[in-house]
Design an enzyme around this catalytic site. Sequence first.
Site, PDB file in Angstrom:
ATOM      1  N   ASP A  28       0.845  -1.188   0.000  1.00 24.27           N
ATOM      2  CA  ASP A  28       0.000   0.000   0.000  1.00 24.27           C
ATOM      3  C   ASP A  28       0.887   1.248   0.000  1.00 24.27           C
ATOM      4  O   ASP A  28       2.108   1.158   0.142  1.00 24.27           O
ATOM      5  CB  ASP A  28      -0.881  -0.048   1.261  1.00 24.27           C
ATOM      6  CG  ASP A  28      -1.991   0.983   1.255  1.00 24.27           C
ATOM      7  OD1 ASP A  28      -2.262   1.570   0.194  1.00 24.27           O
ATOM      8  OD2 ASP A  28      -2.592   1.192   2.323  1.00 24.27           O
TER       9      ASP A  28
ATOM     10  N   GLU B 201       2.698   5.113  -4.004  1.00 25.53           N
ATOM     11  CA  GLU B 201       2.740   6.063  -5.130  1.00 25.53           C
ATOM     12  C   GLU B 201       4.107   6.763  -5.277  1.00 25.53           C
ATOM     13  O   GLU B 201       4.409   7.128  -6.424  1.00 25.53           O
ATOM     14  CB  GLU B 201       1.626   7.102  -4.964  1.00 25.53           C
ATOM     15  CG  GLU B 201       0.222   6.520  -5.122  1.00 25.53           C
ATOM     16  CD  GLU B 201      -0.229   5.676  -3.933  1.00 25.53           C
ATOM     17  OE1 GLU B 201      -0.977   4.704  -4.133  1.00 25.53           O
ATOM     18  OE2 GLU B 201       0.200   5.974  -2.805  1.00 25.53           O
TER      19      GLU B 201
END
Length: 926
Positions: A510, A513
């Site tokens: 997770d 980005e």
Amino acid sequence: MKSYQKLTTTQPAACRLEEEGAAPMPSSHGKLAPWWVGSGLLVAAVLLSTITVWVLRQVLGGWLGPTPPPKCLLVPESHRFDCYPERRVVVTQELCESRGCCFIQSPPLAEGKQGVPWCFYPPDFPSYTLESLNQTTLGMVGLLVRREKAYYPRDIEKLRLDVELETDTRLHIKITDATNPRYEVPLDVPPVMKRAENPIYSLNFSWDPFGVLLQRKATGTVLLNTTVAPLIFADQFLQISTSLPSKFLYGLGEHRGSLLHSLDWNTLTLWARDVPPTESFNLYGAHPFYLLMEEGGNAHGVFLLNSNAMEVALQPAPGLTWRTIGGVLDFYIFLGPDPNMVIQQYQQVIGFPAMPPIWALGFHLCRWGYGSSNETWQTVRAMRNYQIPQDGQWNDIDYMDGYRDFTLDSQKFASLPSLVEDLHKHSQHYVMILDPGISSTSPQGSYWPFDEGLRRGLFLNTTQGQPLIGQVWPGFTAFADFSNPDTHQWWLENLQHFHAQVPFDGLWIDMNEPSNFMDGSEAGCPPGEFDNPPYTPAVLGDSLSAKTVCASAKQKVSVHYNLHNLYGLMEAKATASALIKIRGKRPFVISRSTFPSQGRYSGHWLGDNRSQWKDMSYSIPGLLSFSLFGIPLVGADICGFSGSTSEELCTRWMQLGAFYPFARNHNTQNEKAQEPAVFSPAARTAMKDVLLTRYSLLPFLYTLFHRAHLQGDTVARPLFFEFPWDVATWELDRQFLWGRSLLVTPVLEPGVDSVTGYVPQGTWYDFYTGSSVNSSGEMLKMSAPLEHLNLHIREGSILPTQKPGTTTEVTRGNPLRLIVALSSHATAWGDLFWDDGESLDTFEKGNYSYVMFNVTQNIFTSTVLHASTEATKVTVGTLSIFGVQKPPSKVLLNGREKPFSYLDNQVLTVSDLGMSLSQSFSLQWL
């Protein structure tokens, strides 16, 4: 400036990439006048546009300013390509004309809505000239020269054009600096050894200004025409535009919206960003690939291999503009000609997806907010108590000590190792979350992951060479540099240490980005060309560092400015590799951030959605888009992540989610529980039943994943992939198919007991009863009480199913039931891939069984084309044949009579077959 011209046969032969004897370009393109005056209809539109502008000027007076030059008035509104795309700038006539562009003001639109650009390119705007073009073994190489500077700094005067006719259906066009090397995406692409012999495309060039004209030979359709606007290639601003042959365009992720993109002045930004899925925002991943449907049902795709911040501007001409702020223009064009083939051809370049372990296709349960391992265990026991299928139990960051990776909360999660042992005893699996931000505040010597990463120099660094410090869940953090191979080894060692304590089976990566709770770093970002480039695409937050790290951060391979969109891919690659080394089995990784080729290493979930009906609806175009991107293992958080669900919403979402290729119910903290076991008996039973339906279809689903792994087929599939000639399917994104055979029509609205769905032409059979529906290609209203999900099987299909159990392992030991859906010609076909469900490279090593099923002339045959010992453990128990027109008098299994049943809805059932899957057999009805 010369007018746009197509190369003719009187020009150098090397400049015409058509085969000997190929049909010439249509005569209307014989000599390209300015691109915007192509036909009588367009001229009429131009005149109408000019008159409209004149009338508006009379009505609005001074608002529209002075009369523009005639050359500007001649450009129709829909064909105005933006010369001043900067956001947060009020474009004035002075600013526009300083760039040498046309300025025509339009009435203002509602806030946030884009419209016709006020500042646009005139027909004679300076571009590159094609100075030379020479044949090569694989295609051509050319030199492009710009005589006049454009308006962004560090214009590149000379460009190299490389054209490779890689296959008959794939073309590769690359434009880069002719003099100096530039950053290129470090993605392995297939080497090409020889030029295509019979390409289904023809390629021509305009010399001055330079342009590419690509046609489909069979239809003459112009797929690309880049003469519609100038090519600009500066150091940090690269732009190329093209006309499109239709408005039916898909892909270009990751975004929330309909499957079919609007071309009504719509800009899509590609820059990985942590934000709950919201319309018009750039989301977690970047996929610069589009699929376009052409008139008549053909399809093609275009992939720009570029990982820099990018935006794609769509306009109603129809037209498209690629804008990126680094790298090179490296295009692959895929000619299909049908949409399935386009996606296969795309994956031949980026790589086919990995074969998942079978347990990955079971049902998974998670939430952020399990207060302890005992609470997690109670959830598992409740599911078992109600005999609700479940394969994976997950934990969010709760299990960690202070939210630090590779640690365990020794108070609240002390029993986690015992829980995992218990899961394994029940043929279940454990998955845990990991974040790439490594806590940097622990006392020296107390937290090995940071200490060792620092010692080895494995973190993203500032321009000053020190670890860049941001803030994530544990507080101040450094960020692992997965572009460095040494980081992969460190990641493996950390996982090995933790696996010795908690033997996890899969990993959920997770925040990759990468996400950062501050913009850039604790010290901000330095001034300079990376953090403040000459042009910033329309990213959320208006800055490349918004909620992520500084673009100037240094990584092993390049600067983060170039690598940002690759961060999730590189972490997934490291994680999958580590899991293989630790467990010796197929890895299971689910990642939030993605990039082309990610399917080789991980699946994806659609992020932090909300418990709302519209979020459920949007999940369908989300999962179908990722099917296009070569990441078939995809799903959304069932029942929604944030907010509290309702029983009705969660029941309907469980029905839909049972047909996500990746099916996980996940919930945030401080909201009411939403696992199936907590609902009323009626809702709980409906959820259990639809999960049992999913588990019964595991042999079919697993075979679809084999086909995805082997040749790039999609698993969850838009209807237009199977019915490309039916334009009514081109906009559908509230239904989908599994493979070519199973139509899923979920309820997506509250308070209803029916659903209207499109049923393509042909005969379809109710999955549960076998009753037939004959459709001419129409919308049909279907009964849909709360406990029912509509599923229909396409005629001519054979689906391998199995008596479902509460885990994939239990299910795999049960007898098979083969469902035959006869076509109008009384034929059908299907197949089954079978292996041990978890070993590495079973197909490549030959450790599998492959069985083909066929029906013709009232004879069903099961033919074993490849066999392994695994198939000897499974029996074919039942054969159900839908669409048998009249009652048979007898049924013969391998020539011996068998009892059977026949119902009025034309369903023939033969039970107790007792045939080993490893044996070929036939069954005939007379």
